[in-house]
Design a protein around this motif. Structure first.
Motif, PDB file in Angstrom:
ATOM      1  N   ALA A  48     -13.356 -84.619  40.198  1.00  0.00           N
ATOM      2  CA  ALA A  48     -14.981 -84.017  39.680  1.00  0.00           C
ATOM      3  C   ALA A  48     -15.026 -84.114  38.141  1.00  0.00           C
ATOM      4  N   PRO A  49     -16.345 -84.017  37.885  1.00  0.00           N
ATOM      5  CA  PRO A  49     -16.484 -83.849  36.427  1.00  0.00           C
ATOM      6  C   PRO A  49     -15.536 -82.880  35.619  1.00  0.00           C
ATOM      7  N   LEU A  50     -14.808 -83.200  34.608  1.00  0.00           N
ATOM      8  CA  LEU A  50     -13.918 -82.385  33.687  1.00  0.00           C
ATOM      9  C   LEU A  50     -14.601 -80.974  33.617  1.00  0.00           C
ATOM     10  N   LEU A  51     -15.883 -80.724  33.163  1.00  0.00           N
ATOM     11  CA  LEU A  51     -16.769 -79.782  32.979  1.00  0.00           C
ATOM     12  C   LEU A  51     -16.749 -78.893  34.247  1.00  0.00           C
ATOM     13  N   LEU A  52     -16.988 -79.407  35.346  1.00  0.00           N
ATOM     14  CA  LEU A  52     -16.684 -78.733  36.550  1.00  0.00           C
ATOM     15  C   LEU A  52     -15.461 -77.895  36.953  1.00  0.00           C
ATOM     16  N   ILE A  53     -14.439 -78.849  36.601  1.00  0.00           N
ATOM     17  CA  ILE A  53     -12.826 -78.233  36.678  1.00  0.00           C
ATOM     18  C   ILE A  53     -12.790 -77.082  35.496  1.00  0.00           C
ATOM     19  N   ALA A  54     -13.242 -77.252  34.438  1.00  0.00           N
ATOM     20  CA  ALA A  54     -13.145 -76.223  33.652  1.00  0.00           C
ATOM     21  C   ALA A  54     -13.774 -74.923  33.790  1.00  0.00           C
ATOM     22  N   ALA A  55     -15.166 -75.175  34.173  1.00  0.00           N
ATOM     23  CA  ALA A  55     -16.012 -74.125  34.586  1.00  0.00           C
ATOM     24  C   ALA A  55     -15.124 -73.068  35.592  1.00  0.00           C
ATOM     25  N   LEU A  56     -14.899 -73.802  36.768  1.00  0.00           N
ATOM     26  CA  LEU A  56     -14.193 -73.126  37.734  1.00  0.00           C
ATOM     27  C   LEU A  56     -12.733 -72.521  37.521  1.00  0.00           C
ATOM     28  N   SER A  57     -12.071 -73.098  36.662  1.00  0.00           N
ATOM     29  CA  SER A  57     -10.711 -72.482  35.947  1.00  0.00           C
ATOM     30  C   SER A  57     -11.049 -71.424  35.062  1.00  0.00           C
ATOM     31  N   LEU A  58     -11.912 -71.414  34.310  1.00  0.00           N
ATOM     32  CA  LEU A  58     -12.214 -70.516  33.554  1.00  0.00           C
ATOM     33  C   LEU A  58     -12.803 -69.289  34.206  1.00  0.00           C
ATOM     34  N   CYS A  59     -13.469 -69.336  35.090  1.00  0.00           N
ATOM     35  CA  CYS A  59     -13.949 -68.382  36.021  1.00  0.00           C
ATOM     36  C   CYS A  59     -12.891 -67.906  36.955  1.00  0.00           C
ATOM     37  N   ALA A  60     -11.991 -68.448  37.232  1.00  0.00           N
ATOM     38  CA  ALA A  60     -10.806 -67.983  37.972  1.00  0.00           C
ATOM     39  C   ALA A  60      -9.946 -66.945  37.008  1.00  0.00           C
ATOM     40  N   ILE A  61      -9.804 -67.608  35.670  1.00  0.00           N
ATOM     41  CA  ILE A  61      -9.052 -66.700  34.692  1.00  0.00           C
ATOM     42  C   ILE A  61      -9.837 -65.382  34.696  1.00  0.00           C
ATOM     43  N   GLY A  62     -11.027 -65.414  34.487  1.00  0.00           N
ATOM     44  CA  GLY A  62     -12.047 -64.235  34.482  1.00  0.00           C
ATOM     45  C   GLY A  62     -11.773 -63.187  35.374  1.00  0.00           C
ATOM     46  N   ASP A  63     -11.622 -63.853  36.739  1.00  0.00           N
ATOM     47  CA  ASP A  63     -11.433 -63.017  37.847  1.00  0.00           C
ATOM     48  C   ASP A  63      -9.984 -62.364  37.786  1.00  0.00           C
ATOM     49  N   ALA A  64      -9.054 -62.868  37.529  1.00  0.00           N
ATOM     50  CA  ALA A  64      -7.574 -62.565  37.444  1.00  0.00           C
ATOM     51  C   ALA A  64      -7.691 -61.495  36.485  1.00  0.00           C
ATOM     52  N   LEU A  65      -8.501 -61.399  35.226  1.00  0.00           N
ATOM     53  CA  LEU A  65      -8.432 -60.439  34.021  1.00  0.00           C
ATOM     54  C   LEU A  65      -9.224 -59.186  34.552  1.00  0.00           C
ATOM     55  N   LEU A  66     -10.585 -59.390  35.133  1.00  0.00           N
ATOM     56  CA  LEU A  66     -11.513 -58.440  35.542  1.00  0.00           C
ATOM     57  C   LEU A  66     -10.958 -57.634  36.594  1.00  0.00           C
ATOM     58  N   SER A  67      -9.915 -58.499  37.575  1.00  0.00           N
ATOM     59  CA  SER A  67      -9.390 -57.574  38.508  1.00  0.00           C
ATOM     60  C   SER A  67      -8.721 -56.551  38.244  1.00  0.00           C
ATOM     61  N   ARG A  68      -7.898 -56.500  37.034  1.00  0.00           N
ATOM     62  CA  ARG A  68      -7.003 -55.568  36.458  1.00  0.00           C
ATOM     63  C   ARG A  68      -7.545 -54.443  36.079  1.00  0.00           C
ATOM     64  N   GLU A  69      -9.118 -54.268  35.439  1.00  0.00           N
ATOM     65  CA  GLU A  69      -9.849 -53.167  35.560  1.00  0.00           C
ATOM     66  C   GLU A  69      -9.304 -52.189  34.517  1.00  0.00           C
ATOM     67  N   THR A  70      -9.021 -52.803  33.212  1.00  0.00           N
ATOM     68  CA  THR A  70      -8.794 -52.313  31.988  1.00  0.00           C
ATOM     69  C   THR A  70      -9.587 -52.482  30.998  1.00  0.00           C
ATOM     70  N   ASP A  71      -9.795 -51.573  29.967  1.00  0.00           N
ATOM     71  CA  ASP A  71     -10.774 -52.074  28.835  1.00  0.00           C
ATOM     72  C   ASP A  71     -10.424 -53.516  28.454  1.00  0.00           C
ATOM     73  N   ALA A  72      -9.131 -53.724  28.036  1.00  0.00           N
ATOM     74  CA  ALA A  72      -8.659 -54.957  27.251  1.00  0.00           C
ATOM     75  C   ALA A  72      -8.921 -56.269  28.374  1.00  0.00           C
ATOM     76  N   THR A  73      -8.473 -55.915  29.553  1.00  0.00           N
ATOM     77  CA  THR A  73      -8.635 -57.141  30.220  1.00  0.00           C
ATOM     78  C   THR A  73     -10.433 -57.297  30.729  1.00  0.00           C
ATOM     79  N   PHE A  74     -10.957 -56.189  30.404  1.00  0.00           N
ATOM     80  CA  PHE A  74     -12.533 -56.430  30.745  1.00  0.00           C
ATOM     81  C   PHE A  74     -13.246 -57.562  29.830  1.00  0.00           C
ATOM     82  N   MET A  75     -12.646 -57.056  28.549  1.00  0.00           N
ATOM     83  CA  MET A  75     -13.280 -57.769  27.284  1.00  0.00           C
ATOM     84  C   MET A  75     -12.771 -59.414  27.334  1.00  0.00           C
ATOM     85  N   ALA A  76     -11.677 -59.650  27.802  1.00  0.00           N
ATOM     86  CA  ALA A  76     -10.942 -60.913  28.143  1.00  0.00           C
ATOM     87  C   ALA A  76     -11.679 -61.560  29.086  1.00  0.00           C
TER      88      ALA A  76
END
Length: 212
Positions: A48-76
Motif C-alpha cells: 500500500a502507499p507508504l503514507l498509509l503504512i506510516a499513518a497506521l503505524s503512528l496510530c498504533a504507537i499512539g494506541d500503545a502510549l495512550l493505553s498506559r494512561e499516564t501524563d507523560a505517555t498521554f502527551m507522547a
C-alpha cells in the motif's frame, strides 16, 4: 495471509471493547495496539502507499502510549496521533485521483467542519489546563484530515475514505468530551468508551480498505 491478519485485527478490536472503560493493564495495551498494528502490517504486505503504512503505524504507537494512561505517555500519544493525522492528510492530497477543487463541492460539510473546530476550541481551551496548547494544536490537524479527504473522488474503494475520516473525527471529539468536558461520574461516561472504540477502529479499517 492478509485476510487472516485482518481477522486477527478484528478479533483483537472486539476483545478490547469490554476492556475499554477499565484501568490500564498489559492485556488491554496489547489488544488495543495489536488491533491497529495488524492493519499496518496488512498495508505493508499489500504494498500500500507508504503514507498509509506510516499513518497506521503512528496510530498504533499512539494506541500503545495512550493505553498506559499516564501524563507523560498521554502527551507522547497525542504527538503520535497528530503525526498519524498529518500522514493521512498527505496521503489524501498526494493520491493520483486527488483534486482540491472537489473540497468546495461539499460546502455544507466543509463549513460544518470549520464551525466544529471553532466550537471545539472554544469549549476545550478553558478546560484543558496544562494541555491547552496541545489540544488547540490537535484540533486543526484532525479537522484538516476531514477537509482534505473531500479532495478524493467518491468512486471505487475511495468511497470508504470519507465516512472513515468522519468516524475518526467523531471518535476524537467524543474522547475529548469524555476527558475534558464531562464531570466525573457523569452518566454518559458509562457509554463513551463503547462509542469511541468502534468509531476509531472502524475508521482505521475503512481507510485501509479505501487505499488498498
Amino acid at each position: 495471509m492478509t485476510t487472516a491478519l485482518f481477522l486477527v485485527a478484528a478479533a483483537c478490536a472486539l476483545a478490547y471493547l469490554p476492556l475499554a472503560p477499565r484501568p490500564a493493564s498489559k492485556l488491554r495495551s496489547v489488544l488495543k495496539t495489536a488491533s491497529v498494528a495488524c492493519l499496518a502490517v496488512i498495508a505493508l504486505l499489500s504494498e500500500a502507499p507508504l503514507l498509509l503504512i506510516a499513518a497506521l503505524s503512528l496510530c498504533a504507537i499512539g494506541d500503545a502510549l495512550l493505553s498506559r494512561e499516564t501524563d507523560a505517555t498521554f502527551m507522547a500519544g497525542i504527538g503520535a496521533f497528530a503525526a498519524g493525522h498529518l500522514a493521512y492528510i498527505a496521503l489524501f492530497l498526494s493520491h493520483p485521483s486527488s483534486d482540491t477543487s472537489l473540497i468546495l463541492t461539499h460546502p455544507g460539510l466543509f463549513w460544518s467542519l470549520i464551525l466544529l473546530g471553532i466550537v471545539a476550541a472554544t469549549l476545550l481551551a478553558p478546560r484543558a489546563g496544562d494541555l491547552k496548547l496541545p489540544v488547540l494544536g490537535y484540533i486543526p490537524i484532525i479537522l484538516g484530515m476531514g477537509v482534505t479527504v473531500l479532495a478524493l473522488p467518491d468512486t471505487g474503494a475511495l468511497r470508504w475514505a470519507l465516512p472513515a475520516a468522519m468516524a475518526f473525527i467523531a471518535s476524537d471529539l467524543i474522547l475529548a468530551t469524555e476527558k475534558f468536558l464531562l464531570p466525573a461520574h457523569h452518566p454518559a461516561l458509562r457509554m463513551t468508551p463503547y462509542l469511541v472504540w468502534p468509531l476509531y477502529w472502524g475508521a482505521q479499517a475503512g481507510l485501509l480498505i479505501a487505499f488498498l
